[in-house]
Design an enzyme around this catalytic site. Sequence first.
Site, mmCIF file in Angstrom:
data_model
loop_
_atom_site.group_PDB
_atom_site.id
_atom_site.type_symbol
_atom_site.label_atom_id
_atom_site.label_comp_id
_atom_site.label_asym_id
_atom_site.label_seq_id
_atom_site.Cartn_x
_atom_site.Cartn_y
_atom_site.Cartn_z
ATOM 1 N N HIS A 166 0.867 -1.181 0.000
ATOM 2 C CA HIS A 166 0.000 0.000 0.000
ATOM 3 C C HIS A 166 0.909 1.238 0.000
ATOM 4 C CE1 HIS A 166 -4.185 1.538 1.345
ATOM 5 N NE2 HIS A 166 -3.456 2.615 1.168
ATOM 6 N N GLU B 135 -4.291 0.663 -5.306
ATOM 7 C CA GLU B 135 -4.454 1.850 -6.143
ATOM 8 C C GLU B 135 -3.262 2.156 -7.052
ATOM 9 O OE1 GLU B 135 -5.583 5.043 -3.526
ATOM 10 O OE2 GLU B 135 -7.547 4.185 -3.170
ATOM 11 N N TYR C 156 -14.390 6.965 -3.340
ATOM 12 C CA TYR C 156 -14.540 8.111 -2.446
ATOM 13 C C TYR C 156 -15.446 9.211 -2.974
ATOM 14 C CZ TYR C 156 -10.941 6.275 0.637
ATOM 15 O OH TYR C 156 -10.257 5.490 1.524
ATOM 16 N N ASN D 158 -11.974 0.837 -4.403
ATOM 17 C CA ASN D 158 -11.889 1.945 -3.455
ATOM 18 C C ASN D 158 -12.644 3.123 -4.067
ATOM 19 O OD1 ASN D 158 -10.123 0.249 -2.152
ATOM 20 N ND2 ASN D 158 -8.322 1.574 -2.365
HETATM 21 C C1 GBH Z 1 -7.102 6.206 -0.512
HETATM 22 O O1 GBH Z 1 -6.875 6.709 -1.788
HETATM 23 C C2 GBH Z 1 -5.866 5.525 0.015
HETATM 24 O O2 GBH Z 1 -5.832 4.168 -0.401
HETATM 25 C C3 GBH Z 1 -5.767 5.574 1.518
HETATM 26 O O3 GBH Z 1 -4.511 5.143 1.932
HETATM 27 C C4 GBH Z 1 -6.055 6.983 1.969
HETATM 28 O O4 GBH Z 1 -5.851 7.154 3.343
HETATM 29 C C5 GBH Z 1 -7.475 7.297 1.577
HETATM 30 O O5 GBH Z 1 -7.560 7.272 0.196
HETATM 31 C C6 GBH Z 1 -7.954 8.678 1.991
HETATM 32 O O6 GBH Z 1 -7.291 9.677 1.272
HETATM 33 O O7 GBH Z 1 -4.517 15.926 -3.857
HETATM 34 O O8 GBH Z 1 -6.173 16.596 -5.474
HETATM 35 O O9 GBH Z 1 -4.240 15.325 -6.183
HETATM 36 C C7 GBH Z 1 -7.976 7.358 -2.368
HETATM 37 C C8 GBH Z 1 -7.575 8.086 -3.610
HETATM 38 C C9 GBH Z 1 -5.757 9.608 -3.558
HETATM 39 C C10 GBH Z 1 -7.964 10.368 -3.996
HETATM 40 C C11 GBH Z 1 -5.301 11.030 -3.322
HETATM 41 C C12 GBH Z 1 -7.510 11.772 -3.785
HETATM 42 C C13 GBH Z 1 -5.649 13.298 -3.825
HETATM 43 C C14 GBH Z 1 -6.130 14.161 -4.916
HETATM 44 N N1 GBH Z 1 -7.155 9.426 -3.281
HETATM 45 N N2 GBH Z 1 -6.125 11.939 -4.076
HETATM 46 S S1 GBH Z 1 -5.181 15.601 -5.130
#
Ligand code: GBH
Length: 481
Positions: free
Chosen positions: A128, A173, A317, A315
């Site tokens: 991870h 991911e 969100y 995953n």
């Molecule tokens: C997950 O990724 C991870 O697997 C986990 O470890 C993490 O704690 C969790 O999310 C919560 O963040 O800064 O605008 O470029 C989810 C995918 C990766 C989506 C980081 C948002 C940042 C976007 N995320 N991303 S930006």
Amino acid sequence: MALSKNTSVEDFPSDFAWGAATAAYQIEGAWDVDGRGASIWDTFCHSKGRVFEDHTGDVACNSYQLWDEDLKCIQQLGLTHYRLSFSWSRLLPDGTTHFINPRGVAYYSKVIDDLIASAVVPMVTLNHFDLPQALQDRGGWKSPEIADAFDSYAQFCFRTFGDRVKLWITLNEPYVCAKLGYESGLFAPGLKEPGTSVYLVGHNLLRAHARAWHSYNTHFRCLQRGKVSIALNSDWAEPLDPCCTEDVAAAQRYMDFNLGWFACPVFGTGDYPESMRSRIEAQNLKLGLNEVQRLPKFSEDEPNPLGTADFFALNYYTSRKVKDTSFHPSELSFIGDQGLEAIIDPSWPVCGVSWLAVMPEGLRKLLKYIKETCNNPAVYITENGFSQIGPVEFEDIDRCQFYQDTLQQVSKAITEDGVNVKGYFSWSLMDNFEWSDGFSVRFGLFHVDFSSPELKRTMYRSGREYAAAIKRYRRNTKLDK
Ligand code: GBH
């Protein structure tokens, strides 16, 4: 309001997996204890200016020493499943099987044994984000040899823990690993090589995954009878203007460059989405890079990724509205290749971090999309959660509402859309080191007091309601014939 009430319309199969998830670097701490080798996240955090207020995972939740406390949290929630990840460099300090760290093996062995003794099924992610630094020094995910190193590590884990672990995730991911690690540089190793490394890294991640799945299939499946997949993150995307054909195509491209990039090779055609190939090629022509192959081809000489997942690990969100941009940036970049802009609809509430617009309906739509485009796989939602920033709210009613709405959407996906959803893992069991946001962002069902030396865990209201929901759904087995 309470998650356990008002939910009579929902139903889940009696064998549904009720879980929570964590990741090694985000919780374990003990970064240099008992022979652990360094990972790229140690290096990243120890160089100034990379992470919010220069926070590090040196201690984090100290789960390496406080596992008993984590287990109590898991038991209090009544989870049936717990998703954790192994620290590759705790098990193999230099990333290779030349030296195995017995104390790392003992730690994860105890975690797994304790879970099983508590009737909690472990789901283990092999990596991870925390690649051993020693492998980064040899090129990391840009080096083709990384697939060998990962395969050896995976086989070591299957051999050592596979008698007890039956649910494996090879990599978490690949999209985030490639894009944030090598395109934007927001995550370790912090490289900014836009438009090039992102595709090479994605390719080697897929190759590594495919190698490990094939190893399991050939050498371990028959005896161990487990399942192996790769956790893919994806937003749900819709056209900004559904009547505009360019926006409709752009939204599809967004899905292709996010989910399809990895889902097509594994669950679809065995290759990258056609739109990725054609967009990248067109952009190359524009930039006069005709000879350069940015999106690699899968070699005939090694196992193809097609079919290398025994279930779909998702995953989810957030969601986006997508607008076609006729303007193509003249410099090379991942977003330039896509030719689109992804927007958060102003009507969607944003929780905590700026990227996280709350859209539980997007999860249901995405599940249906996966059913239709990935050959109706069994799906585990391996991460989904809601963040808090600012003053701690133990009575986190927004998060409670979020889980209630989300579980309703998952239930509808099962009962109305016929999606074969096998389980749901909340991100996260407890507040932890939220990568480049450090400890400023809290995703937990348990609060962790990072200012106290005991790193005390305290259940949020959302934890209580999730526990009540699990109890209720597990009693309610209407869905089973
Ligand atoms: C997950 O990724 C991870 O697997 C986990 O470890 C993490 O704690 C969790 O999310 C919560 O963040 O800064 O605008 O470029 C989810 C995918 C990766 C989506 C980081 C948002 C940042 C976007 N995320 N991303 S930006």
